[in-house]
Scaffold this active site. Structure first.
Site, PDB file in Angstrom:
ATOM      1  CB  SER A  56     -23.017   5.395  -2.840  1.00  0.00           C
ATOM      2  OG  SER A  56     -23.749   5.497  -2.813  1.00  0.00           O
ATOM      3  CG  HIS A  80      -6.658   3.334   4.036  1.00  0.00           C
ATOM      4  ND1 HIS A  80      -7.469   3.971   4.501  1.00  0.00           N
ATOM      5  CD2 HIS A  80      -5.384   3.431   5.451  1.00  0.00           C
ATOM      6  CE1 HIS A  80      -7.701   4.319   6.229  1.00  0.00           C
ATOM      7  NE2 HIS A  80      -6.258   3.954   6.097  1.00  0.00           N
ATOM      8  NE  ARG A  91      14.965  -2.299  -8.275  1.00  0.00           N
ATOM      9  CZ  ARG A  91      13.524  -2.591  -9.273  1.00  0.00           C
ATOM     10  NH1 ARG A  91      13.211  -3.280  -9.383  1.00  0.00           N
ATOM     11  NH2 ARG A  91      14.599  -4.043 -10.692  1.00  0.00           N
ATOM     12  CG  ASN A 163     -14.562   7.934  -3.390  1.00  0.00           C
ATOM     13  OD1 ASN A 163     -14.742   8.008  -2.148  1.00  0.00           O
ATOM     14  ND2 ASN A 163     -14.258   6.803  -4.265  1.00  0.00           N
ATOM     15  CG  LEU A 164     -15.710  14.492  -1.907  1.00  0.00           C
ATOM     16  CD1 LEU A 164     -16.123  15.231  -2.260  1.00  0.00           C
ATOM     17  CD2 LEU A 164     -13.682  15.601  -1.131  1.00  0.00           C
ATOM     18  NE  ARG A 165     -19.769   5.101   1.236  1.00  0.00           N
ATOM     19  CZ  ARG A 165     -20.266   4.488   0.757  1.00  0.00           C
ATOM     20  NH1 ARG A 165     -20.021   3.715  -1.139  1.00  0.00           N
ATOM     21  NH2 ARG A 165     -20.999   3.770   1.913  1.00  0.00           N
ATOM     22  CG  HIS A 169     -12.948   4.304   5.194  1.00  0.00           C
ATOM     23  ND1 HIS A 169     -13.568   3.739   6.598  1.00  0.00           N
ATOM     24  CD2 HIS A 169     -11.605   3.826   4.986  1.00  0.00           C
ATOM     25  CE1 HIS A 169     -13.145   2.493   6.502  1.00  0.00           C
ATOM     26  NE2 HIS A 169     -11.898   2.896   6.212  1.00  0.00           N
ATOM     27  NE  ARG A 174      -5.154   4.403   8.913  1.00  0.00           N
ATOM     28  CZ  ARG A 174      -4.589   3.155   8.927  1.00  0.00           C
ATOM     29  NH1 ARG A 174      -3.520   3.095  10.122  1.00  0.00           N
ATOM     30  NH2 ARG A 174      -4.199   1.734   8.026  1.00  0.00           N
TER      31      ARG A 174
END
Length: 207
Positions: A56, A80, A91, A163-165, A169, A174
């Site tokens: 965190s 995500h 569109r 953010n870096l966290r 993830h 991916r």
């Protein structure tokens, strides 16, 4: 018709030392150990908090990428939730006008070579869809109507801020072998940039 490769671009300049100092200052509040901050303490502190799973703390820094890929990939990207997005709109973008060269742009699939029969079928299909799209526009269909025939392979641009966290993830999911090949292609490009610029945060991710 134009066929291009996917690409990614980190939008802002990176000052790794400044980012690490920022993260260390935020993280040490948790332990009230600010007195231990020195010119060389940030990297070791960050390595320890990542090892302990206290991720965190690294949410205090966000980075933005401009991603050029096909719309099928962006359907996966926007799943995500802890991110912000701004995407080229099929569109409101009129691909039949001069701004777009009166042509459609498609992303080359990474899983076929240019002489593969399936690639040639894909290419013929994209050319036909472009022809129909432009014909529909000439017949008075608005871009938001004509887009109903556009395929996943249509090129799109999307800005993604995490953010870096969340980038950690995202990359863990991916870049995995089971990820969709085109999604993995984009994720590996992002990983290479982040691992070069900020290795302390990303070098432990196995790609």
């Amino acid at each position: 018709m134009k066929i291009i490769e996917p690409s990614v671009e980190l939008i802002q300049e990176i000052d790794a030392e400044k980012i690490m100092r920022h993260i260390e200052l935020a993280g040490r509040v948790c332990y009230k150990s600010e007195s231990r901050i020195s010119d060389q303490s940030a990297e070791k502190f960050i390595a320890n908090i990542l090892k302990s799973g206290h991720e965190s703390v690294i949410e205090h820094i966000s980075l933005t990428f401009k991603i050029i890929c096909d719309r099928g990939v962006t359907h996966e990207i926007v799943r995500h939730r802890l991110a912000s997005y701004s995407q080229e709109s099929s569109r409101y973008c009129d691909y039949s006008n001069d701004k777009f060269g009166n042509e459609l742009t498609f992303i080359k699939p990474c899983f076929w070579t240019k002489d593969d029969k399936n690639f040639l079928l894909w290419k013929d299909t994209m050319a036909q869809l472009e022809k129909i799209y432009l014909e529909m526009r000439k017949n008075g269909a608005r871009p938001e109507q004509a887009r109903s025939i556009l395929p996943n392979s249509l090129k799109t641009e999307i800005f993604m801020t995490c953010n870096l966290r969340e980038w950690r993830h995202f990359l863990k999911l991916r870049t995995a072998p089971r990820a969709h090949p085109q999604m993995r292609e984009i994720a590996i490009k992002i990983y290479k940039i982040l691992n070069e610029k900020l290795p302390i945060f990303f070098s432990d991710i196995e790609v």
